[in-house]
Scaffold this motif. Structure first.
Motif, PDB file in Angstrom:
ATOM      1  N   ASN A  49      -9.083  27.840  75.884  1.00  0.00           N
ATOM      2  CA  ASN A  49      -8.109  26.776  76.145  1.00  0.00           C
ATOM      3  C   ASN A  49      -8.782  25.412  76.218  1.00  0.00           C
ATOM      4  OD1 ASN A  49      -6.187  28.741  76.190  1.00  0.00           O
ATOM      5  ND2 ASN A  49      -6.044  28.856  78.417  1.00  0.00           N
ATOM      6  N   LEU A  50      -9.971  25.362  76.812  1.00  0.00           N
ATOM      7  CA  LEU A  50     -10.685  24.076  76.896  1.00  0.00           C
ATOM      8  C   LEU A  50     -11.100  23.614  75.497  1.00  0.00           C
ATOM      9  CD1 LEU A  50     -12.878  24.744  80.082  1.00  0.00           C
ATOM     10  CD2 LEU A  50     -11.013  23.084  79.876  1.00  0.00           C
ATOM     11  N   ILE A  51     -11.520  24.551  74.664  1.00  0.00           N
ATOM     12  CA  ILE A  51     -11.907  24.181  73.291  1.00  0.00           C
ATOM     13  C   ILE A  51     -10.680  23.631  72.551  1.00  0.00           C
ATOM     14  CG2 ILE A  51     -12.708  25.079  71.047  1.00  0.00           C
ATOM     15  CD1 ILE A  51     -14.444  27.081  72.688  1.00  0.00           C
ATOM     16  N   ALA A  52      -9.541  24.317  72.722  1.00  0.00           N
ATOM     17  CA  ALA A  52      -8.313  23.865  72.044  1.00  0.00           C
ATOM     18  C   ALA A  52      -7.924  22.468  72.531  1.00  0.00           C
ATOM     19  CB  ALA A  52      -7.183  24.866  72.297  1.00  0.00           C
ATOM     20  N   LEU A  53      -8.099  22.233  73.813  1.00  0.00           N
ATOM     21  CA  LEU A  53      -7.771  20.932  74.378  1.00  0.00           C
ATOM     22  C   LEU A  53      -8.633  19.838  73.744  1.00  0.00           C
ATOM     23  CD1 LEU A  53      -6.082  19.609  76.637  1.00  0.00           C
ATOM     24  CD2 LEU A  53      -7.926  20.162  78.243  1.00  0.00           C
ATOM     25  N   THR A  71     -18.395  23.923  80.841  1.00  0.00           N
ATOM     26  CA  THR A  71     -19.011  24.465  82.055  1.00  0.00           C
ATOM     27  C   THR A  71     -18.059  24.423  83.253  1.00  0.00           C
ATOM     28  OG1 THR A  71     -20.071  22.293  82.299  1.00  0.00           O
ATOM     29  CG2 THR A  71     -21.446  24.084  81.481  1.00  0.00           C
ATOM     30  N   THR A  72     -16.986  23.626  83.135  1.00  0.00           N
ATOM     31  CA  THR A  72     -16.038  23.588  84.266  1.00  0.00           C
ATOM     32  C   THR A  72     -15.344  24.939  84.428  1.00  0.00           C
ATOM     33  OG1 THR A  72     -14.218  22.816  82.877  1.00  0.00           O
ATOM     34  CG2 THR A  72     -15.573  21.114  83.928  1.00  0.00           C
ATOM     35  N   GLN A  75     -17.184  27.133  86.681  1.00  0.00           N
ATOM     36  CA  GLN A  75     -17.242  26.582  88.045  1.00  0.00           C
ATOM     37  C   GLN A  75     -15.969  26.894  88.836  1.00  0.00           C
ATOM     38  OE1 GLN A  75     -20.136  23.162  86.535  1.00  0.00           O
ATOM     39  NE2 GLN A  75     -18.884  22.534  88.256  1.00  0.00           N
ATOM     40  N   VAL A  76     -14.835  26.927  88.128  1.00  0.00           N
ATOM     41  CA  VAL A  76     -13.586  27.340  88.786  1.00  0.00           C
ATOM     42  C   VAL A  76     -13.753  28.763  89.322  1.00  0.00           C
ATOM     43  CG1 VAL A  76     -11.166  27.924  88.351  1.00  0.00           C
ATOM     44  CG2 VAL A  76     -12.134  25.808  87.393  1.00  0.00           C
ATOM     45  N   SER A  77     -14.260  29.645  88.462  1.00  0.00           N
ATOM     46  CA  SER A  77     -14.398  31.055  88.863  1.00  0.00           C
ATOM     47  C   SER A  77     -15.345  31.224  90.043  1.00  0.00           C
ATOM     48  CB  SER A  77     -14.946  31.906  87.714  1.00  0.00           C
ATOM     49  OG  SER A  77     -14.137  31.809  86.605  1.00  0.00           O
ATOM     50  N   MET A  78     -16.488  30.534  89.994  1.00  0.00           N
ATOM     51  CA  MET A  78     -17.494  30.776  91.048  1.00  0.00           C
ATOM     52  C   MET A  78     -16.954  30.368  92.416  1.00  0.00           C
ATOM     53  SD  MET A  78     -20.369  27.788  90.621  1.00  0.00           S
ATOM     54  CE  MET A  78     -20.003  26.176  91.300  1.00  0.00           C
ATOM     55  N   ALA A  79     -16.188  29.269  92.434  1.00  0.00           N
ATOM     56  CA  ALA A  79     -15.649  28.814  93.718  1.00  0.00           C
ATOM     57  C   ALA A  79     -14.581  29.783  94.212  1.00  0.00           C
ATOM     58  CB  ALA A  79     -15.086  27.405  93.563  1.00  0.00           C
ATOM     59  N   VAL A 130     -24.239  36.578  99.713  1.00  0.00           N
ATOM     60  CA  VAL A 130     -24.007  36.939  98.313  1.00  0.00           C
ATOM     61  C   VAL A 130     -23.989  35.635  97.527  1.00  0.00           C
ATOM     62  CG1 VAL A 130     -22.240  37.736  96.687  1.00  0.00           C
ATOM     63  CG2 VAL A 130     -22.797  39.113  98.690  1.00  0.00           C
ATOM     64  N   VAL A 131     -24.771  35.589  96.449  1.00  0.00           N
ATOM     65  CA  VAL A 131     -24.833  34.382  95.630  1.00  0.00           C
ATOM     66  C   VAL A 131     -23.908  34.575  94.433  1.00  0.00           C
ATOM     67  CG1 VAL A 131     -26.357  32.887  94.281  1.00  0.00           C
ATOM     68  CG2 VAL A 131     -27.214  34.004  96.339  1.00  0.00           C
ATOM     69  N   VAL A 132     -23.068  33.582  94.162  1.00  0.00           N
ATOM     70  CA  VAL A 132     -22.141  33.660  93.023  1.00  0.00           C
ATOM     71  C   VAL A 132     -22.509  32.550  92.040  1.00  0.00           C
ATOM     72  CG1 VAL A 132     -19.727  33.691  92.294  1.00  0.00           C
ATOM     73  CG2 VAL A 132     -20.339  34.429  94.615  1.00  0.00           C
ATOM     74  N   VAL A 133     -23.024  32.942  90.896  1.00  0.00           N
ATOM     75  CA  VAL A 133     -23.557  31.962  89.941  1.00  0.00           C
ATOM     76  C   VAL A 133     -22.572  31.753  88.790  1.00  0.00           C
ATOM     77  CG1 VAL A 133     -25.508  31.398  88.430  1.00  0.00           C
ATOM     78  CG2 VAL A 133     -25.883  32.774  90.483  1.00  0.00           C
ATOM     79  N   ALA A 134     -22.392  30.512  88.389  1.00  0.00           N
ATOM     80  CA  ALA A 134     -21.577  30.210  87.204  1.00  0.00           C
ATOM     81  C   ALA A 134     -22.360  30.638  85.959  1.00  0.00           C
ATOM     82  CB  ALA A 134     -21.284  28.713  87.150  1.00  0.00           C
ATOM     83  N   GLY A 135     -21.779  31.545  85.182  1.00  0.00           N
ATOM     84  CA  GLY A 135     -22.463  32.018  83.977  1.00  0.00           C
ATOM     85  C   GLY A 135     -22.449  30.979  82.873  1.00  0.00           C
ATOM     86  N   PHE A 136     -23.210  31.239  81.791  1.00  0.00           N
ATOM     87  CA  PHE A 136     -23.043  30.536  80.513  1.00  0.00           C
ATOM     88  C   PHE A 136     -23.575  29.110  80.531  1.00  0.00           C
ATOM     89  CE2 PHE A 136     -19.295  28.248  78.217  1.00  0.00           C
ATOM     90  CZ  PHE A 136     -19.736  28.460  76.923  1.00  0.00           C
ATOM     91  N   GLN A 137     -24.217  28.695  81.648  1.00  0.00           N
ATOM     92  CA  GLN A 137     -24.625  27.279  81.734  1.00  0.00           C
ATOM     93  C   GLN A 137     -26.030  27.115  82.290  1.00  0.00           C
ATOM     94  OE1 GLN A 137     -22.942  25.411  85.639  1.00  0.00           O
ATOM     95  NE2 GLN A 137     -21.221  26.359  84.618  1.00  0.00           N
TER      96      GLN A 137
END
Ligand code: ADP
Ligand code: ASP
Ligand code: MG
Length: 416
Positions: A49-53, A71-72, A75-79, A130-137
Motif C-alpha cells: 500500500n505504501l508503494i502504491a501511495l 520503514t514506517t 515501525q507500526v508493527s513493532m510498537a 523481550v526485544v521487538v525489532v522492526a524487520g527489513f530496515q
C-alpha cells in the motif's frame, strides 16, 4: 535457558487479533524457559500500500525517500506488538533497525547487512525484556535509513540470531512450513520435515518467496538453524539446517515458480570478445541482478543475447541496455514481462542423470514451450510463458512423484 529469535511476517501481524495471538505465543515461549527476540514485518499488505501511495504521488521516487516511507510499516508493527506484549504482562521494548545496530551498505531498496551491533538488545534481554525489532530496515554506513529488499525481515531475523548466538530462528508465516512447491499453486504439495541449507538456497535463489535468499545465506554462513512454521496453526514446521541429505531423501525436493522476472533480448550483436562484458558490467554497477543469460553463436558473426532481470529492475536495465546496444552496434532490443521461471531443485540430481531430459519431456507433453534453460549442480530452471506457470508446476510435481495424495488443508490467508 535458550534464546529464540522469532520472526513474524505480514499476515502474522495483519490485524489486532493476530497481533494479540503473537503476544500470547511469545508468553507461551517464555513460560517454556526461553528468552525471545522478535522481528516483525509490516502489517498485512501495508508495504504494498505504501508503494502504491508513492506511485500515486510521484513518478520520481528517490531510493532514499522510498526507504524513509517503507520503514514506517515495520515501525507500526513493532510498537503495536510491544503494546500487546505489555498487555499479557511482558516487559517489551521495540527497536528500529537503527536502534538495533543493523548497519548496511548504502544501496537504497536492497541494502546488504554489513554488521549487527547487538549490545543494546543483549542488555535488554539480560534485564528480562523481550526485544521487538522492526524487520527489513537498517542504517547505512553513511547514516541513512535503508531497506533490505522485499521479504527482507527474514534477513533481519537471521542476522540478529547470528549476532546474538541464538539457539534457533523461527520464521512464522501463513503456511505450515516449506513445501515441495508453493501450496497456493500446487495444492498437492508435501510439507518437508527438513531441508538442507544448500537446497533451500537454491529454492530461494530460484525465487521461492517462503524465505528471502539472503536470510538463507546468512543462516548457512553463521550456522543458524531455521524453523519455518505457521502462526495460524503453531504446529511444528520445516527445519532448514546443515544436515547432509540422506539416501532416502527424494531426488527432487522442490519445484519453484518465479513470476517476478522479465526478459531482455539484444538483437544482432557482433560476436567478438568484450561484448558481454560491455553489456553486463554497467548492469552490475547499477546493482541490477541479471539471472539467466543465453547467447547463441551464429555463422554471420552476429548473435542475439537474451537475459532475465527482476521486473523491479527492468526500467533501469532497459535504460542501460539501450545505450550499450547502440554503442556496440546491435540491431535493437526487445523485452517481455509475461514470462515465468520454473525450477526443479534437489541434491539428488548430482547423482541421478536424466532429470533435465525428463523435465523437458513432461513440459513438451503438456505443450509448454521452453524459452530459456539454465542449470546448477542441484537445479534446472526453464523460462516459460507466464500463463503456463501453474500447469507446468503441477505436471512436474506429479511427474516427479511429489504429490502428497491430499490437498493442503490449513488456512491460506488471502495475499492478493
Ligand atoms: P511472510 O509475509 O510471512 O514473510 P511470504 O509471503 O514472504 O510470507 O512467504 C510465505 C508464502 O510463500 C506462502 O504464503 C506461500 O504462498 C509462498 N511459498 C512459495 N513457495 C513455497 C514453498 N515451497 N513452501 C511454502 N510456501 C511457499
Ligand atoms: N514488509 C516488507 C515486505 O513486504 C519486508 C518483509 O515483510 O519481510 O517486503
Ligand atoms: Mg517473506
Amino acid at each position: 535457558m535458550g534464546l529464540i529469535v522469532q520472526k513474524y511476517g505480514g499476515t502474522s501481524v495483519a490485524d489486532p487479533e493476530r497481533i494479540r495471538a503473537v503476544a500470547e505465543h511469545v508468553a507461551f515461549t517464555r513460560r517454556h524457559g526461553n528468552d525471545v527476540v522478535l522481528v516483525v514485518s509490516a502489517m498485512g499488505k501495508s508495504t504494498d500500500n505504501l508503494i502504491a501511495l508513492a506511485e500515486q504521488v510521484s513518478s520520481t521516487r528517490p531510493g532514499r525517500e522510498m526507504d524513509m516511507l517503507l520503514t514506517t510499516g515495520e515501525q507500526v508493527s513493532m510498537a503495536l506488538v510491544s503494546m500487546a506484549l505489555a498487555d499479557v504482562g511482558i516487559d517489551a521494548v521495540s527497536l528500529t533497525g537503527d536502534q538495533m545496530g543493523i548497519i548496511t551498505d548504502s544501496v537504497h531498496g536492497k541494502a546488504k547487512i554489513l554488521e549487527v551491533k547487538a549490545d543494546r538488545a543483549r542488555e535488554a534481554v539480560a534485564e528480562g525484556k523481550v526485544v521487538v525489532v522492526a524487520g527489513f530496515q537498517g542504517l547505512s554506513t553513511s547514516n541513512e535509513i535503508t531497506t533490505l529488499g522485499r521479504g527482507g525481515s527474514d534477513t533481519t531475523a537471521v542476522a540478529i540470531a547470528a549476532a546474538l548466538g541464538a539457539d534457533s530462528c523461527e520464521i512464522y508465516t501463513d503456511v505450515t512450513g516449506v513445501f515441495t512447491a508453493d501450496p497456493r499453486i500446487v495444492p498437492q504439495a508435501r510439507k518437508l520435515k527438513r531441508i538442507s541449507f544448500e537446497e533451500m538456497l537454491e529454492m530461494a535463489g530460484a525465487g521461492s518467496k517462503v524465505l528471502a535468499l539472503r536470510s538463507v545465506e546468512f543462516a548457512r554462513n553463521h550456522h543458524v538453524p531455521l524453523h519455518v512454521r505457521s502462526s495460524f496453526t503453531w504446529e511444528p514446521g520445516t527445519w532448514v539446517n546443515a544436515e547432509e541429505p540422506s539416501v532416502e531423501d527424494p531426488i527432487i525436493s522442490g519445484i519453484v515458480q518465479d513470476v517476478n522476472e522479465s526478459k531482455i533480448t539484444v538483437q544482432s550483436v557482433p560476436d567478438r570478445p568484450g561484448i558481454s562484458a560491455a553489456l553486463f558490467e554497467p548492469l552490475a554497477s547499477a546493482n541490477v541482478n541479471v539471472d539467466m543469460i543465453v547467447q547463441n553463436s551464429s555463422a554471420d558473426g552476429k548473435t542475439d543475447i537474451s537475459f532475465t532481470v527482476p521486473k523491479s529492475d527492468l526500467q533501469v536495465a532497459l535504460g542501460i541496455v539501450e545505450t550499450v546496444a547502440k554503442s556496440i552496434g546491435a540491431a535493437g532490443i526487445t523485452h517481455q514481462t509475461d514470462i515465468a521461471k520454473v525450477s526443479l531443485v534437489g541434491a539428488g540430481m548430482k547423482t541421478s542423470p536424466g532429470i533435465a531430459a525428463k523435465m523437458f519431456r513432461v513440459l513438451a507433453d503438456e505443450q509448454v514451450n521452453i524459452e530459456m534453460i539454465s542449470t546448477s549442480t542441484i537445479r534446472i530452471s526453464v523460462v516459460v510463458a507466464a500463463s503456463a506457470t501453474e500447469r507446468a508446476c503441477q505436471v512436474l510435481h506429479r511427474a516427479f512423484g511429489l504429490d502428497s495424495g491430499e490437498a493442503y488443508s490449513a488456512p491460506l490467508p488471502d495475499r492478493k
